[in-house]
Write a protein that holds these residues in place. Structure first.
Motif, PDB file in Angstrom:
ATOM      1  N   MET A  87     -35.452 -35.402 -68.344  1.00 57.80           N
ATOM      2  CA  MET A  87     -36.395 -35.964 -69.311  1.00 57.80           C
ATOM      3  C   MET A  87     -36.282 -35.265 -70.664  1.00 57.80           C
ATOM      4  O   MET A  87     -36.388 -35.904 -71.713  1.00 57.80           O
ATOM      5  CB  MET A  87     -37.813 -35.860 -68.764  1.00 57.80           C
ATOM      6  CG  MET A  87     -38.038 -36.679 -67.500  1.00 57.80           C
ATOM      7  SD  MET A  87     -39.680 -36.484 -66.789  1.00 57.80           S
ATOM      8  CE  MET A  87     -40.678 -37.299 -68.034  1.00 57.80           C
ATOM      9  N   TYR A 137     -37.091 -41.844 -62.513  1.00 54.20           N
ATOM     10  CA  TYR A 137     -36.927 -40.522 -63.108  1.00 54.20           C
ATOM     11  C   TYR A 137     -35.873 -39.688 -62.380  1.00 54.20           C
ATOM     12  O   TYR A 137     -35.591 -38.561 -62.780  1.00 54.20           O
ATOM     13  CB  TYR A 137     -38.265 -39.782 -63.110  1.00 54.20           C
ATOM     14  CG  TYR A 137     -39.305 -40.451 -63.966  1.00 54.20           C
ATOM     15  CD1 TYR A 137     -39.256 -40.372 -65.354  1.00 54.20           C
ATOM     16  CD2 TYR A 137     -40.335 -41.200 -63.393  1.00 54.20           C
ATOM     17  CE1 TYR A 137     -40.198 -41.006 -66.149  1.00 54.20           C
ATOM     18  CE2 TYR A 137     -41.284 -41.833 -64.175  1.00 54.20           C
ATOM     19  CZ  TYR A 137     -41.213 -41.731 -65.550  1.00 54.20           C
ATOM     20  OH  TYR A 137     -42.139 -42.358 -66.337  1.00 54.20           O
ATOM     21  N   ILE A 157     -35.453 -33.032 -62.678  1.00 54.66           N
ATOM     22  CA  ILE A 157     -36.247 -34.110 -63.267  1.00 54.66           C
ATOM     23  C   ILE A 157     -36.691 -33.739 -64.678  1.00 54.66           C
ATOM     24  O   ILE A 157     -36.548 -34.531 -65.622  1.00 54.66           O
ATOM     25  CB  ILE A 157     -37.469 -34.415 -62.385  1.00 54.66           C
ATOM     26  CG1 ILE A 157     -37.022 -35.000 -61.033  1.00 54.66           C
ATOM     27  CG2 ILE A 157     -38.416 -35.379 -63.080  1.00 54.66           C
ATOM     28  CD1 ILE A 157     -38.155 -35.180 -60.044  1.00 54.66           C
TER      29      ILE A 157
END
Length: 714
Positions: free
Chosen positions: A510, A218, A506
């Motif tokens: 995403m 990630y 992060i």
């Protein structure tokens, strides 16, 4: 039409080859867990031996060490890294908010432990500027909340600093009780740093044991670059006050960059000229050395020890020039020799810093594992990522008992190590010996070293990260998505805080991935002449769309989040939306009925108009839609329901929906959801291996329907 022709066209797939799925018997969860548990607890001599050898890779490669071939490169690279480590270990303690002795101890223990447990031959593990900054932010916050004065002038100078660490009772300064002893500011600061380090190491070991290394996936490349650049801006800001010799307490909380620069400009008139001149000279020499190193790197066999030269020269100048007493220049202060007795980390502090240790653990192992794999690939060997996580976890847990703080692999030192001819981790042992010499004999000589010199070393070391700003236009041209991730992460890290910047990076990365799946590329396909290939009409020339057949490709997984996007794009591409088409037909029926009733009334007839309902059917430009599923990696239950709804809705208006090129994951979901009916009875009429087979089937079925329609008319 002739009945023989009809019989031939009614089974268009009869001659097509059929694929038969393998029958796989899945074991029950209980049996799988039982077998794994039995395998895990089984104990034997060979297994114990292999476990110990895997835990300490040094036992495997050291007996095979090729002395004549490897020793020169290992010794030279170890000496060079050791020389670089000494000034950096002292300098980065400014970022961590602790005394220089702890930086030297950290560098020593980390190199020893990684030598024993690491699988990479080239990675240099030790103090890293980013880790030091993150530790420093936690230390400053906790020291402030404990009631200590953040003004550095309140720090006792001389041997009292070291005594304070050992828990000596100090009557002339503010102290707090920690682990049964009175603890001053420096004692409390290193205790906080040690607590965070211990927890970060425990997290890393747990990730290694439970094989949770997937967490690093990630952390995308653009996000990590933006995070490192934003952190570099913060580091530059934190060190700027030392360049000017300003006595400004370190800001704790959000907005460090903005608040610190406001304070710097508000106090710019208090600049210490001695520190300013020293900083200018040191930065000029360091930058010149870096430029010479980069320009003549092919001719220079070893890196120039510019940092060590600057530290030695500045220390001598400060000592004999008495910069501290005459010009009130801030200096490192007394650095004791020898080692500090081991001490258990302060467990009472750990609940306060448990969350702070998480980003430290993740970033530390992410940099270490990525660098290990990168240099292993470059030099033609393999590393074990799980063992690397375990190694860096031990590099944090074990040294935390010896007053050390968080470590990580560092790119710059690893590159120097590689270019200097490093062959094995024996070079780390050599580097540790260099640091050991300083710890035992030479540490006190650095007491007169100005903090402005240390700040200069830190700032010049940020050149590589700060140069990333030049690459932004190229990043934007290559990928706007990656450039946006870089900018958002960098700004959040620099303007809010390092921890928030990591979280924002992060989450935003995403979100960008989710956005791509919610708004993927869709296309109508056309046929390459005289072949069975079909491609995007908008991307390729000279493609022929099949007559009255629309081939639709959706390039993303089909799941609950992008179901609406899939339907909208399909309706737009095909040009026929079932609900609207049915609405138009109902309106036409109603209008036809009304007209029929009016005519009947005018003619004096009784007729309800029901016999005219069949006259309102409209001729559509499409009779079949083929969904090319080759670019759909998976679907969920919502995606399966969407396919079901499409087949049903389009069937109501006389349009067939066929599926082509489905992978086994998609096929399994469709079968479990009874998309093809009970016992898959409709599979042969809905599912096709290729787009071309679906198009042929659609054309044949259209011909059959036309023939039947003509026969019924006759």
């Amino acid at each position: 039409m002739d009945e023989e022709v009809l019989r031939d066209t009614e089974t268009p797939q009869a001659a097509a080859p059929l694929l038969e799925r393998r029958v796989r018997q899945r074991q029950s969860t209980a049996s799988v867990l039982k077998s794994k548990l039995k395998k895990g607890v089984a104990c034997s001599g060979p297994k114990v031996r292999s476990t110990l050898l895997g835990f300490f890779p040094v036992v495997q490669w050291l007996p095979k060490y090729k002395l004549k071939e490897y020793i020169w490169g290992d010794v030279m690279s170890g000496l060079i890294i050791g020389i670089i480590l000494v000034p950096q270990a002292i300098a980065y303690c400014l970022l961590a908010g602790v005394q220089p002795i702890y930086g030297l101890l950290t560098s020593f223990y980390a190199n020893i432990i990684y030598f024993l447990t690491g699988t990479s031959r080239h990675v240099s593990v030790g103090i890293f500027s980013l880790m030091s900054l993150m530790i420093g932010q936690v230390v400053v916050r906790e020291v402030f909340q404990a009631g200590f004065d953040l003004n550095e002038d309140s720090t006792p100078s001389g041997p009292d600093v070291f005594n304070e660490t050992l828990g000596t009772n100090l009557t002339d300064v503010f102290t707090v009780e920690l682990m049964g002893v009175r603890c001053g500011r420096e004692c409390y600061a290193i205790s906080v740093a040690v607590a965070v380090t211990f927890l970060a190491g425990v997290y890393q070991i747990m990730m290694a044991v439970f094989q949770l290394g997937f967490v690093s996936v990630y952390l995308s490349g653009p996000m990590l670059d933006g995070f490192a650049t934003g952190a570099s801006v913060t580091i530059l800001t934190v060190q700027a006050k030392y360049l000017l010799g300003l006595k400004i307490p370190r800001h704790q909380g959000y907005g460090t960059v903005i608040v610190t620069w406001i304070n710097i400009f508000a106090n710019i008139h208090k600049t210490n000229l001695c520190d300013l001149i020293t900083s200018a000279i040191c930065i000029s020499i360091l930058v010149a050395g870096k430029e010479i190193q980069e320009r003549y790197k092919d001719r220079l066999k070893i890196p120039l020890p510019t940092e060590l030269v600057v530290v030695a020269g500045a220390t001598l100048a400060s000592h004999f020039g008495e910069f501290n007493t005459k010009y009130y220049s801030s200096v490192s202060g007394h650095i004791p020799t020898g080692f500090i007795a081991p001490q258990v980390p302060a467990f009472s502090l750990m609940p306060q810093v448990a969350l702070d240790a998480i980003p430290l653990a993740v970033i530390s192992f992410a940099f270490t594992v990525s660098l290990s794999e990168m240099f292993a690939k470059k030099n033609g060997y393999t590393v074990r990522p799980n063992q690397e996580m375990l190694a860096i976890g031990l590099c944090n847990v074990v040294p935390s008992f010896f007053h050390c703080f968080t470590t990580s692999a560092a790119l710059a030192k690893t590159m120097v190590k590689d270019s200097a001819g490093c062959q094995t981790q024996l070079s780390s042992l050599i580097s540790a010996l260099v640091v050991l010499l300083v710890l035992l004999f030479f540490a006190p000589f650095f007491s007169a070293l100005q903090k402005s010199v240390l700040a200069s070393i830190i700032i010049v070391s940020l050149r590589g990260a700060l140069r990333k700003f030049k690459d932004v236009p190229a990043k934007w041209r290559a990928s706007r998505n990656d450039a946006t991730v870089w900018l958002v992460t960098m700004l959040a890290t620099a303007l809010i805080s390092v921890e928030i910047g990591l979280l924002v990076g992060i989450v935003f990365s995403m979100i960008c991935v989710i956005y791509k799946t919610q708004n993927p590329k869709v296309s109508l396909l056309g046929r390459v002449s005289d072949t069975d290939l079909y491609e995007d009409i908008d991307e390729y020339k000279n493609l022929t769309p099949p007559v009255q057949v629309r081939i639709f490709r959706f390039q993303a997984p089909l799941y609950y989040a992008n179901k609406d996007s899939f339907l909208k794009s399909l309706y737009k591409a095909v040009g026929v939306e079932p609900f609207l088409e049915l609405t138009k037909r109902r309106k036409a029926e109603k209008k036809s009925k009304e007209m029929t009733k009016k005519q009947a009334t005018a003619n004096g007839e009784k007729n309800n108009g029901d016999i005219f309902i069949g006259l309102v059917q409209r001729e559509l430009e499409v009779h079949t839609i083929v969904l090319d599923c080759s670019a759909i990696p998976f679907i969920d239950s919502t995606g399966m329901a969407t396919f079901k709804g499409l087949v049903k809705e389009y069937k109501e208006i006389g349009v067939n929906v066929l599926l082509a090129s489905c992978n086994t994951l998609v096929l399994d979901v469709l079968q479990k959801g009874q998309f093809f009916g009970k016992h898959n009875k409709d599979m042969s009429s809905l599912l096709f291996y290729t787009v071309h087979a679906a198009v042929l089937y659609a054309n044949r079925m259209s011909t059959i329907e036309e023939s039947r329609s003509e026969n019924s008319t006759v």
